[in-house]
Scaffold this active site. Sequence first.
Site, PDB file in Angstrom:
ATOM      1  N   GLY A 205      -0.395  -4.220 -10.160  1.00 13.88           N
ATOM      2  CA  GLY A 205      -0.458  -2.533  -9.567  1.00 13.88           C
ATOM      3  C   GLY A 205      -0.853  -1.570 -10.527  1.00 13.88           C
ATOM      4  N   ASN A 206      -0.581  -0.264  -9.898  1.00 17.31           N
ATOM      5  CA  ASN A 206      -0.801   1.185 -10.622  1.00 17.31           C
ATOM      6  C   ASN A 206      -0.584   2.013  -9.975  1.00 17.31           C
ATOM      7  OD1 ASN A 206      -2.878   2.110  -7.980  1.00 17.31           O
ATOM      8  ND2 ASN A 206      -4.232  -0.004  -8.494  1.00 17.31           N
ATOM      9  N   ARG A 207      -0.258   3.256 -10.434  1.00 15.46           N
ATOM     10  CA  ARG A 207       0.527   3.781 -10.152  1.00 15.46           C
ATOM     11  C   ARG A 207       0.140   4.518  -8.963  1.00 15.46           C
ATOM     12  NH1 ARG A 207       1.553   7.216 -15.181  1.00 15.46           N
ATOM     13  NH2 ARG A 207       2.368   8.112 -14.117  1.00 15.46           N
TER      14      ARG A 207
END
Length: 405
Positions: A205-207
């Site tokens: 995932g990412n932030r």
Amino acid sequence: MANIVLGVSSGIAAYRSVDLMRTLQRAGHDVRVVMTENATRFVGPETFAALSGHHVGIDVFGREFEPGFDHLEFARFADVMLICPASANTIAAITSGFADGLLTTSILAFDGPLVLAPAMNTKMWQHPATQANLATLKGRGVHVIPPAVGLLADGDVGPGRLPELEVIFGELERIIAADRPLQGVAVLITAGGTREPIDAVRYVGNRSSGKMAWALAEEASHRGAKVTVVAANVDLPRRPQIIYVDTPTAHEMLIACRTYHRDADIVIMAAAVADYRPSAPVDGKIEKSQSERLEIPLERTTDILSELGASRRDGQVLVGFAAEAGAEGLQRARAKRVRKGVDLIVYNDIAQAGIGFGSDENSITIIGPDDHEQAVPRASKRDCARNVLDAALAARDLRRERMGQ
Ligand code: CTP
């Protein structure tokens, strides 16, 4: 059609707000009512509740609240707030920024158009304190529908009567139309960060929090646009008048965008979409092995923005985002605009501390056609959103001009 919060403060004219609410509903508006405690002495909240079909807000801590519908929800719901009647006391409270009840709290939390229809005794209306408060509010952009002159309920003759309902209705319609220049425009916005499953419990995932996209969606919706948000894993409050489609992964987002982009006049790809995903996600859970290393093969995802750029219809405006770091970031963002075939690229430098992911502020550069660039130094995401939307509309006008329309 707009979402209207009708604020009813105390005064004998409160009973006329019932008819006003019906008129607004007949015109197609969605109306929610908030009353001050004292207003309930003039009209029972049950009357507004029965006729509006919605719960009436009175008390900030009211136990009878619908779950999830609190004072901020009224502010979030409203495209416009009309306070009718606006008592001298409520006008003073708004001027001073009091949040001593649900109505004043909702007003303080609302940054859209606020319309006051004052009604009170002539001497109270003419009192320098009331007039000074109104002058202050007008200076802040609050709309005031002046009271009519006539015989008041207390026997005095003079200004203070609530004007005819048609006058209030007409004025409100004019304010709504002026405030909603995007009525009839369809906007598609992607939001959040995709999560690509590794196994049943883990993901790549990412932030991205989705806050920038949320600000864009709220701003477009407040301007009257029909907004669809395709959201990847965003846990933020939702506006009732926006359509939300949840797409946790890049593939689901792609499918949704293929469906929804056809009707969109403006497409804003603010989501952080994974460029790669695990090529063979495991159904169960991957167990620890004796090995020191675990390799997860990844495969490319489809670049949604490029696909939309290649298949867009005439007049449609496409906006991409570029989260880049370092000195060459801006240069890469410029190249991305051309490569992805989009009108605008919103560049944000993720190397800057305290802004960007998860924060309420951003600092962006909007790169437009003909290498036109506009820097928006550190500002709230809502302010950034205003600038991005303005730039998208300018790009739309430019497109039309070049197409000879
Ligand atoms: N984007 C997309 N589909 C993807 C990846 C990105 O639509 N699979 C969109 C993003 O929503 C954003 C823009 O493309 O609007 C830029 O994303 P970014 O990941 O920075 O672009 P890349 O093409 O991956 O950049 P680079 O080639 O420099 O890695």
